[in-house]
Design a protein around this motif. Sequence first.
Motif, short mmCIF file in Angstrom:
data_model
loop_
_atom_site.label_atom_id
_atom_site.label_comp_id
_atom_site.label_asym_id
_atom_site.label_seq_id
_atom_site.Cartn_x
_atom_site.Cartn_y
_atom_site.Cartn_z
N GLN A 186 -1.45 -3.97 -34.37
CA GLN A 186 -1.00 -2.96 -35.42
C GLN A 186 0.72 -2.77 -34.97
O GLN A 186 1.53 -2.60 -35.95
N ILE A 238 2.63 -5.76 -35.97
CA ILE A 238 2.80 -5.85 -37.56
C ILE A 238 3.92 -4.76 -37.90
O ILE A 238 4.67 -5.10 -38.94
N ASN A 239 3.95 -3.87 -37.37
CA ASN A 239 4.68 -2.69 -37.86
C ASN A 239 5.92 -2.40 -37.06
O ASN A 239 6.54 -1.50 -36.53
N ASN A 240 6.23 -3.68 -36.22
CA ASN A 240 7.68 -3.69 -35.56
C ASN A 240 7.64 -2.57 -34.28
O ASN A 240 8.48 -2.05 -34.21
N LYS A 244 5.50 0.23 -34.01
CA LYS A 244 4.96 1.33 -34.11
C LYS A 244 3.43 1.23 -34.61
O LYS A 244 3.28 0.23 -35.53
N GLU A 285 0.51 1.58 -36.44
CA GLU A 285 0.09 2.41 -37.85
C GLU A 285 -0.87 1.55 -38.47
O GLU A 285 -0.89 0.41 -38.09
N ARG A 286 -1.92 2.33 -38.98
CA ARG A 286 -3.17 1.82 -39.74
C ARG A 286 -2.70 1.23 -41.08
O ARG A 286 -2.22 2.06 -41.82
N HIS A 287 -3.24 0.12 -41.36
CA HIS A 287 -2.99 -0.39 -42.67
C HIS A 287 -4.57 -0.38 -43.64
O HIS A 287 -5.49 -1.04 -43.00
N LYS A 315 2.72 -12.54 -41.10
CA LYS A 315 4.01 -11.96 -41.13
C LYS A 315 5.11 -12.90 -40.29
O LYS A 315 6.28 -13.23 -40.59
#
Length: 862
Positions: free
Chosen positions: A221, A224-226, A228, A230-232, A246
Amino acid sequence: MAVAAYASLVSLTHVLDNIHYRAQLRRLHVDIKQIESLQEAVNFLLEFLEKNHRSQSQKAEDLWKQISEVNFEIEEIFDLHVVSQLRKDSQGESSDMGARSFGEDLDTMIQKVDRIKRELSMVEEVVVGSRASVPAAGSSTAASSVGKNIIVGLEEHVTKIKGELARDNGNLQIIPIVGMGGIGKTTLAKKVYEDKYAVDRFDVRIWITISQEYSVNEILQGLINNGKVERHCGNSDGPGEMLRKKLYGRRYLIVMDDIWTLQAWDDLRRFFPDNGNGSRIIVTTRLSQVAGSLGSHDPYPMTFLDTNTSWSLFCQTVFGEENCSHPELEQIGRVIVKNCRGLPLQIAVIGGLLAKSCMTTEYWESVAENVSSFGNSSDGEHCLNILLLSYNNLPIYLKPCFLYMRSFREDAEIDVSYLIRVWVDQGFITIKEDKSLEELAKEYVNDLLDRNLLFVRDREFGTEEILSCGIHDLLRDLCISESKKENFLCTPREQEISPQSEERVCFLCSVSVTETRNFLALDVIPPSASHCSPPVCGHCKMTYSHMKGLRFVKVMDKDGVAHDSLVQHTKLRYVYVSMHNPPKFISPSTLHLLWNLQSMKFKKSEVVVLPSEIWELPQLRVIECNYVVFPKPPNAHVEEKDFFILKNLQLLGCAKNLEFTCEILDGIPNLKELWIKYDKHMRESDSCLNNLSQLQKLEVLSVKNTLQNIGYPNSLKRLALRKCRIPWSGMSMVGSLPNLEILVLWDTAEGSEWNPTEGEFLRLRLLAIAGSDLEHWGADQDHYPVLENLVLSNLPSLEEIPSGVGDIATLHKIILRNCSKSAVDSACLILEEQRSVGNDILEIDVSDNSDYEFEDEDEDED
């Protein structure tokens, strides 16, 4: 035990202050003279500890332990009696009998404290006695190093790693950097990662830190979020497949910092596609075995600094320059550096200690003597002793704050505003009349950064204010070991309330609980007929094993049902609710029984309706959630009105549809930060925003979605307006604010022309404008004399940026996102003109994407 004793005393001063305030306003039945007697005794003990906490005698250690135990006992007595009185008063019962019992218990406590005071006179004031102690450092004469990224001796390493990034081999390459803790692996990787060559070469750059106890999903995660986590939600792909998509077809650079096991790499490697385009993964590790098993590249070894580089780093850290500015200290300084053995972390920490010193030969010699005494130690023990030396020489008021850093997970990015808040909530910050607790806590953060015991992770764009910090693993280990010696953090004061599920979680720390038996004999204050004791995890059982019991309360919903998921104990100072839809508070509620509560935070929740009892919490400093409906102060007799004032409230956000009557504003006179949002039904209504000028200590204001006139207090430093529809001519009122440093206008300013007036915006450092029909902007260097950063986003009609803006001497950066071609051309022309006159400071950043975020982008219903 001195630190634990000191921390418990400081905490007790806050409790006594709360008791005294309530008693003065006759909201608590207690003899004020007894409270004042205790306050005087506690202040005496604090002063004694500040002077004598370095005493090595066993008698002193025994007395420090006694102080901690008596302080805990006093706080327990206060909680017992205060909660009992509050409960009886709310039920209309007499508390006279309880008041007499309260007085008797206080007499007993006062006698115990007096006995300790008498014994203290027998303690030898030994500050310098053992070989491992050093006299306390005096005030620093060196310039503050806060925020200075001192990079010495890495130039050659950076060049070599950049060479590996640029190699012709198009296959995915893994570059391991290996070396012991504190030797500079992360610093080197960061330097390469942020280098302009890397920024320009790679389409995607991601930095992620791997802790010893890692979760594969959380790492994915983060990637994916650079960086951070965070949940998708709502995506059918797992995080691994999302990462692969990505990265597919793009040239990427990923840094995986501080890998401890080969398994961590094996768990992740299959998600990194080899695009054949020169993608690279840099891995840092302390373990040569892990580095050697990564495959595609020989490990890059980090070695100790040589003598000259070590000395250069030392001088930069202590004096802020390349050479020793105190010739009389150079010889002894070189001895100190030699005994740091070329380890950058040791040099930086010792340098931080000496930078805070009074720069006398005697003090430096005492430090050198102690550093030299570690000469025959192993590398690990030697490093620990060096770090311990710096810890031992911290002022005692900093030690509780530093030891608290153990509570953060390994490699955590620590939000500074949260750190300040939690230090205040824990009661670590000593009360001073001339500064707020938050101001003092911020100074403590900077002091620990100055001493290199913490390091900067992130800064705010436009102000360079420190947003987040971190602590090196070795220093965190030191915090853990010293906390155990001190028996530190012995009372639960924070609580996280998580979503209900079949899994039971610890009442005190919110981790999963496998067994349901409780160790605490909980004294239940029943808001409902049925109740059960909440579960506690094994770690908390050990940590709080000395506690005999806790009193707890439950939040009830509108049907009168008590929720086990919202249990809170009465000693609580900080509560964090991470439920999406918690039950709404109703009146009468049990909230006022949390009489020492300082912070309430609701994450990702819907509207939180606070009960009127919120006004009975004078210690409250923070209320934070997405939307909070704030009640009006209760109708009270004249003699009671002073009690219904939240005198300590610093932050309120986000207040929804709140009518800011003079009555409400009188109740929050010291507010410093306010976030306001209105829905479409309230957008045009009169909610008295013009009254906000009454808040003369307000520094940060964010208003969203209103068409009202706003009253701006002169104290404002930061102002964010979103969807407020103000004509450009109305900006003169904003420009006249004498202390304004940051202004964000998002879908707010209306009209095609803005002609600011000279004499406005005299302190403005950051101006950000997004979403406007602005065409002509008549500005020059006289209108924003100290502007440092200009951000323009979604301005399709703007003809040009006035050339005079480029002549602002302080201007560092102009950012344009999705602006007109003519505006971009004018920015480039400004840059050319400034380069021609020798201005190499100004930078221009242009993009067609609207990717600059000013604040939280949740959308309102218009």
